[in-house]
Scaffold this motif. Structure first.
Motif, PDB file in Angstrom:
ATOM      1  N   LEU A 176     -17.632  12.837 -44.464  1.00 29.73           N
ATOM      2  CA  LEU A 176     -17.503  14.056 -43.662  1.00 29.73           C
ATOM      3  C   LEU A 176     -18.753  14.922 -43.755  1.00 29.73           C
ATOM      4  CD1 LEU A 176     -13.787  15.089 -44.292  1.00 29.73           C
ATOM      5  CD2 LEU A 176     -14.760  13.789 -42.400  1.00 29.73           C
ATOM      6  N   HIS A 177     -19.333  15.018 -44.942  1.00 33.34           N
ATOM      7  CA  HIS A 177     -20.592  15.749 -45.087  1.00 33.34           C
ATOM      8  C   HIS A 177     -21.667  15.104 -44.213  1.00 33.34           C
ATOM      9  CE1 HIS A 177     -18.229  16.169 -48.763  1.00 33.34           C
ATOM     10  NE2 HIS A 177     -18.854  17.295 -49.038  1.00 33.34           N
ATOM     11  N   HIS A 178     -21.694  13.767 -44.250  1.00 36.35           N
ATOM     12  CA  HIS A 178     -22.681  13.042 -43.463  1.00 36.35           C
ATOM     13  C   HIS A 178     -22.491  13.302 -41.970  1.00 36.35           C
ATOM     14  CE1 HIS A 178     -25.384   9.552 -42.636  1.00 36.35           C
ATOM     15  NE2 HIS A 178     -24.733   9.602 -41.489  1.00 36.35           N
ATOM     16  N   ALA A 208      -7.866  14.913 -38.490  1.00 38.55           N
ATOM     17  CA  ALA A 208      -6.575  15.152 -39.136  1.00 38.55           C
ATOM     18  C   ALA A 208      -6.043  13.873 -39.778  1.00 38.55           C
ATOM     19  CB  ALA A 208      -5.568  15.691 -38.122  1.00 38.55           C
ATOM     20  N   VAL A 209      -6.176  12.749 -39.078  1.00 39.20           N
ATOM     21  CA  VAL A 209      -5.730  11.464 -39.625  1.00 39.20           C
ATOM     22  C   VAL A 209      -6.502  11.151 -40.901  1.00 39.20           C
ATOM     23  CG1 VAL A 209      -5.639   8.977 -39.223  1.00 39.20           C
ATOM     24  CG2 VAL A 209      -4.977  10.560 -37.407  1.00 39.20           C
ATOM     25  N   TYR A 210      -7.808  11.380 -40.863  1.00 41.90           N
ATOM     26  CA  TYR A 210      -8.650  11.094 -42.025  1.00 41.90           C
ATOM     27  C   TYR A 210      -8.244  11.942 -43.226  1.00 41.90           C
ATOM     28  CZ  TYR A 210     -12.789  10.366 -44.880  1.00 41.90           C
ATOM     29  OH  TYR A 210     -13.639  10.048 -45.911  1.00 41.90           O
ATOM     30  N   LEU A 211      -7.985  13.223 -42.985  1.00 43.76           N
ATOM     31  CA  LEU A 211      -7.683  14.130 -44.087  1.00 43.76           C
ATOM     32  C   LEU A 211      -6.286  13.923 -44.656  1.00 43.76           C
ATOM     33  CD1 LEU A 211      -9.215  17.466 -42.730  1.00 43.76           C
ATOM     34  CD2 LEU A 211     -10.100  16.038 -44.585  1.00 43.76           C
ATOM     35  N   ILE A 212      -5.343  13.529 -43.810  1.00 45.50           N
ATOM     36  CA  ILE A 212      -3.952  13.450 -44.243  1.00 45.50           C
ATOM     37  C   ILE A 212      -3.605  12.107 -44.870  1.00 45.50           C
ATOM     38  CG2 ILE A 212      -1.561  13.436 -43.402  1.00 45.50           C
ATOM     39  CD1 ILE A 212      -2.433  15.529 -41.335  1.00 45.50           C
ATOM     40  N   HIS A 213      -4.178  11.005 -44.356  1.00 39.97           N
ATOM     41  CA  HIS A 213      -3.692   9.691 -44.789  1.00 39.97           C
ATOM     42  C   HIS A 213      -3.970   9.423 -46.262  1.00 39.97           C
ATOM     43  CE1 HIS A 213      -7.839   8.122 -44.591  1.00 39.97           C
ATOM     44  NE2 HIS A 213      -7.386   7.086 -45.265  1.00 39.97           N
ATOM     45  N   ALA A 258     -17.295  20.907 -41.617  1.00 44.05           N
ATOM     46  CA  ALA A 258     -17.844  21.474 -42.852  1.00 44.05           C
ATOM     47  C   ALA A 258     -16.730  21.947 -43.780  1.00 44.05           C
ATOM     48  CB  ALA A 258     -18.794  22.626 -42.507  1.00 44.05           C
ATOM     49  N   ALA A 259     -15.706  22.573 -43.211  1.00 42.05           N
ATOM     50  CA  ALA A 259     -14.582  23.039 -44.031  1.00 42.05           C
ATOM     51  C   ALA A 259     -13.838  21.863 -44.653  1.00 42.05           C
ATOM     52  CB  ALA A 259     -13.636  23.882 -43.183  1.00 42.05           C
ATOM     53  N   ALA A 260     -13.636  20.805 -43.865  1.00 40.79           N
ATOM     54  CA  ALA A 260     -12.954  19.625 -44.388  1.00 40.79           C
ATOM     55  C   ALA A 260     -13.778  18.964 -45.484  1.00 40.79           C
ATOM     56  CB  ALA A 260     -12.688  18.635 -43.256  1.00 40.79           C
ATOM     57  N   ALA A 261     -15.085  18.884 -45.277  1.00 35.97           N
ATOM     58  CA  ALA A 261     -15.962  18.293 -46.296  1.00 35.97           C
ATOM     59  C   ALA A 261     -15.912  19.110 -47.578  1.00 35.97           C
ATOM     60  CB  ALA A 261     -17.396  18.213 -45.767  1.00 35.97           C
ATOM     61  N   GLY A 262     -15.915  20.438 -47.433  1.00 38.00           N
ATOM     62  CA  GLY A 262     -15.819  21.299 -48.612  1.00 38.00           C
ATOM     63  C   GLY A 262     -14.509  21.114 -49.351  1.00 38.00           C
ATOM     64  N   MET A 314      -9.860   1.514 -42.285  1.00 40.72           N
ATOM     65  CA  MET A 314     -10.191   2.567 -43.232  1.00 40.72           C
ATOM     66  C   MET A 314      -8.991   2.907 -44.120  1.00 40.72           C
ATOM     67  SD  MET A 314     -11.134   6.519 -42.381  1.00 40.72           S
ATOM     68  CE  MET A 314      -9.468   6.722 -41.736  1.00 40.72           C
ATOM     69  N   ALA A 315      -7.835   3.047 -43.488  1.00 41.38           N
ATOM     70  CA  ALA A 315      -6.635   3.371 -44.248  1.00 41.38           C
ATOM     71  C   ALA A 315      -6.269   2.231 -45.198  1.00 41.38           C
ATOM     72  CB  ALA A 315      -5.479   3.676 -43.301  1.00 41.38           C
TER      73      ALA A 315
END
Length: 288
Positions: A90-92, A196-201, A66-70, A1-2
């Motif tokens: 993330l929404h999915h 966290a890895v998904y949001l930060i990378h 939900a917060a991360a998706a937003g 993914m990264a």
């Protein structure tokens, strides 16, 4: 993914020219990466509810998703106004987590059958009524929306349901010992902190390649192609090559100053951006 996201960033910033949306190999890679992501989400849902549903923990996780998706949507509307993310992975996963609760106690065969049905429906059904902006997330739209990350409910919930079904067929899943070496421990840590890895990378990679793009200036494939095409078009009007070269470099400089260069190269300009490109061309024209 990264790695996939890194290649997308390289292409967006003009540092490479990967055909992520047209090359069958890249399309297959995206499908496999996303499918494995959702498959593991389904497996994780079974593991998390193995001793019964902890409503407080589940709702806390759902709120974080939900917060991360937003946050991803908000950032995408700023960075990519022509192709924002309104229902990405993330929404999915937030929606699929709720729907998946209905399957974690059902027979595995029934869940796997539902997974197959979801994939077939998403791949072969398209209903004009679902073209509405409020219904596109379901996945039955006749025209896919312009979005940088669109993961509709159908067919992709099939991956989550497949993960649930397979985990139900493997009662001992998740009970094995952790690996003894550093690599397996690092992977296990990343798995436990996957959000966290998904949001930060991606912000890190995007920012890094943006800095690189600013440093290399015109020396990128897209920049060179733009400059060559610009000079060729200019000389066809009868202007001298030297003046055309100067004018085209001026256009690139003006677009960079206006913060439009990346979106111009990626063909992601809105109407206002296109007007500003026209203004830059006029300002840098032979009349200078």
């Amino acid at each position: 993914m990264a790695v996939y996201h890194g290649c997308w960033d390289l292409t967006f910033h003009g540092l490479a020219s990967f055909d992520l949306l047209g090359d069958p190999l890249w399309l297959t890679a995206r499908t496999l990466i996303l499918s494995s992501f959702l498959l593991l989400a389904g497996v994780s849902l079974v593991l998390a509810t193995g001793g019964g549903l902890d409503a407080k923990r589940f709702l806390s996780r759902l709120a974080r998703l939900a917060a991360a998706a937003g946050a991803v949507s908000a950032a995408s509307y700023i960075l990519f106004p022509d192709s924002p993310i309104f229902f990405g992975v993330l929404h999915h996963m937030a929606a699929a987590s709720v729907i998946g609760l209905a399957f974690v106690r059902l027979p595995a065969a029934l869940t796997l059958a539902a997974a197959v049905a979801a994939v077939l429906a998403g791949e072969h059904l398209a209903v004009p009524a679902f073209d509405s902006p409020w219904l596109r997330w379901i996945g039955l739209t006749t025209v896919p929306p312009n979005s940088n990350d669109f993961v509709p409910l159908l067919p992709w919930i099939g991956g989550v349901l497949a993960g649930i079904g397979l985990a139900r067929l493997w009662p001992g899943i998740g009970t094995g010992p952790s690996g003894p070496n550093l690599l397996t421990r690092a992977l296990a840590w990343a798995g436990r902190h996957s959000l966290a890895v998904y949001l930060i990378h991606q912000p890190l990679l995007f920012g890094l390649f943006w800095l690189v793009a600013q440093g290399v200036g015109m020396d990128t494939p897209q920049a060179r192609n733009f400059h060559a095409s610009c000079v060729a078009s200019c000389t066809q009007t009868g202007a001298e090559a030297g003046l055309c070269d100067s004018n085209c470099l001026c256009v690139r400089t003006e677009l960079t100053k206006a913060g439009l260069w990346d979106r111009f190269i990626a063909n992601r300009l809105d109407d206002q951006g296109r007007r500003r490109v026209g203004d830059a061309v006029l300002a840098c024209g032979p009349q200078r």
